[in-house]
Design a protein around this motif. Sequence first.
Motif, PDB file in Angstrom:
ATOM      1  N   MET A 123       0.884  -1.036  -0.018  1.00  0.00           N
ATOM      2  CA  MET A 123      -0.099   0.074   0.253  1.00  0.00           C
ATOM      3  C   MET A 123       0.786   1.280   0.015  1.00  0.00           C
ATOM      4  SD  MET A 123      -3.061  -0.987   2.722  1.00  0.00           S
ATOM      5  CE  MET A 123      -4.180  -2.287   2.211  1.00  0.00           C
ATOM      6  N   THR A 124       0.571   2.432  -0.670  1.00  0.00           N
ATOM      7  CA  THR A 124       1.225   3.510  -0.677  1.00  0.00           C
ATOM      8  C   THR A 124       0.887   4.320   0.646  1.00  0.00           C
ATOM      9  OG1 THR A 124      -0.574   4.495  -1.983  1.00  0.00           O
ATOM     10  CG2 THR A 124       1.104   3.641  -3.138  1.00  0.00           C
ATOM     11  N   GLU A 125       1.928   5.347   0.592  1.00  0.00           N
ATOM     12  CA  GLU A 125       1.761   6.205   1.927  1.00  0.00           C
ATOM     13  C   GLU A 125       0.476   7.111   1.610  1.00  0.00           C
ATOM     14  OE1 GLU A 125       4.408   9.579   3.936  1.00  0.00           O
ATOM     15  OE2 GLU A 125       5.158   8.735   2.293  1.00  0.00           O
ATOM     16  N   ALA A 126       0.056   7.513   2.681  1.00  0.00           N
ATOM     17  CA  ALA A 126      -1.291   8.130   2.773  1.00  0.00           C
ATOM     18  C   ALA A 126      -1.219   9.533   3.355  1.00  0.00           C
ATOM     19  CB  ALA A 126      -2.277   7.328   3.401  1.00  0.00           C
ATOM     20  N   PRO A 127      -1.053  10.595   2.638  1.00  0.00           N
ATOM     21  CA  PRO A 127      -0.860  11.974   3.096  1.00  0.00           C
ATOM     22  C   PRO A 127      -2.413  12.513   3.044  1.00  0.00           C
ATOM     23  CG  PRO A 127      -0.518  11.941   0.692  1.00  0.00           C
ATOM     24  CD  PRO A 127      -0.421  10.372   1.097  1.00  0.00           C
ATOM     25  N   GLY A 128      -2.550  13.437   3.836  1.00  0.00           N
ATOM     26  CA  GLY A 128      -4.089  13.949   4.176  1.00  0.00           C
ATOM     27  C   GLY A 128      -3.823  14.486   5.432  1.00  0.00           C
ATOM     28  N   GLU A 129      -5.112  14.747   6.093  1.00  0.00           N
ATOM     29  CA  GLU A 129      -5.588  15.464   7.226  1.00  0.00           C
ATOM     30  C   GLU A 129      -4.983  14.520   8.471  1.00  0.00           C
ATOM     31  OE1 GLU A 129      -9.308  16.620   9.980  1.00  0.00           O
ATOM     32  OE2 GLU A 129      -9.757  15.797   8.039  1.00  0.00           O
ATOM     33  N   VAL A 130      -4.461  14.856   9.298  1.00  0.00           N
ATOM     34  CA  VAL A 130      -3.791  14.105  10.543  1.00  0.00           C
ATOM     35  C   VAL A 130      -4.824  14.049  11.497  1.00  0.00           C
ATOM     36  CG1 VAL A 130      -2.065  14.493  12.336  1.00  0.00           C
ATOM     37  CG2 VAL A 130      -1.179  14.959   9.953  1.00  0.00           C
ATOM     38  N   ALA A 131      -5.099  12.665  12.065  1.00  0.00           N
ATOM     39  CA  ALA A 131      -6.047  12.447  13.169  1.00  0.00           C
ATOM     40  C   ALA A 131      -5.501  12.638  14.362  1.00  0.00           C
ATOM     41  CB  ALA A 131      -6.546  11.136  13.029  1.00  0.00           C
ATOM     42  N   LEU A 132      -4.242  12.031  14.581  1.00  0.00           N
ATOM     43  CA  LEU A 132      -3.545  11.813  15.665  1.00  0.00           C
ATOM     44  C   LEU A 132      -2.105  12.319  15.590  1.00  0.00           C
ATOM     45  CD1 LEU A 132      -3.664  10.722  18.873  1.00  0.00           C
ATOM     46  CD2 LEU A 132      -2.577   8.435  17.880  1.00  0.00           C
ATOM     47  N   ARG A 133      -1.509  13.053  16.528  1.00  0.00           N
ATOM     48  CA  ARG A 133       0.107  13.382  16.350  1.00  0.00           C
ATOM     49  C   ARG A 133       0.374  13.642  17.956  1.00  0.00           C
ATOM     50  NH1 ARG A 133       0.845  19.488  16.680  1.00  0.00           N
ATOM     51  NH2 ARG A 133      -1.106  20.273  16.546  1.00  0.00           N
TER      52      ARG A 133
END
Length: 249
Positions: free
Chosen positions: A1-11
């Motif tokens: 599976m490829t990396e999933a950029p986008g909105e961060v849920a948890l950091r």
Amino acid sequence: MTEAPGEVALRTEALSKSFGGVHAVNDATTEFYQGRINGLIGPNGSGKTTFFNCVTGMIPPDSGHVYYRDRDITRWQPHRVARAGIGRTFQLCRVFPRLTVLDNLLVAVHPPHPLAYFGRPRVALLVERARDILARVGLDHLETSEARDISYGQQKLLELAAALMANPAMVMLDEPAGGVNPALIERIAVLVTELNAEGTTFLVVEHNMEFIMNLCHHVVVFDRGRPIAAGSAAQVQQDPKVLEAYLGV
């Protein structure tokens, strides 16, 4: 599976937790994506479960911050973290052994003696939801069995079902495939994939690399309490720092 950029849920930002002279989590800055299946892997003792416990309020971090949907939830109590929309399971399965499978789900969302708090219509709705979830995870035929009488793999499914009772936006799974037979591992993988397709975000800690690499869109690798790599499964498998951490090469 490829990396999933986008909105961060948890950091997390510089999250740290020590026990005596052992830095279990050491200045860990991480990001996990909304609407994705995120993985957290690392050698034994790399701090993964301690990281989970700091995020979910089971233990307080010594320093640093936890953000869920850009809200600072650092040092929140577990019940408050759950109300914010984060559910979790545990490395060592936690169920109520002398309660029935159905009652394990009911106590996950309200105090004992629910009729005194919610009344019969509310309880009926909760029972209906619990039965729907048991059917979803394949345990509906066991609803009257005591949890101690079902297999360990079924207890893992029961714990996941209990976590789903509150309809969390994010579910954190701590070694869901640990001690589980291959058929149930496949069932868990299918269930996680289906729930994710319906909008649930996941963060999965697991030692079963095949399970993680086939399941996760984004993987963070811990070593000695801190992240050393992040990206798609293919990317982290080829990272020299990850090979060194796992293989000493």
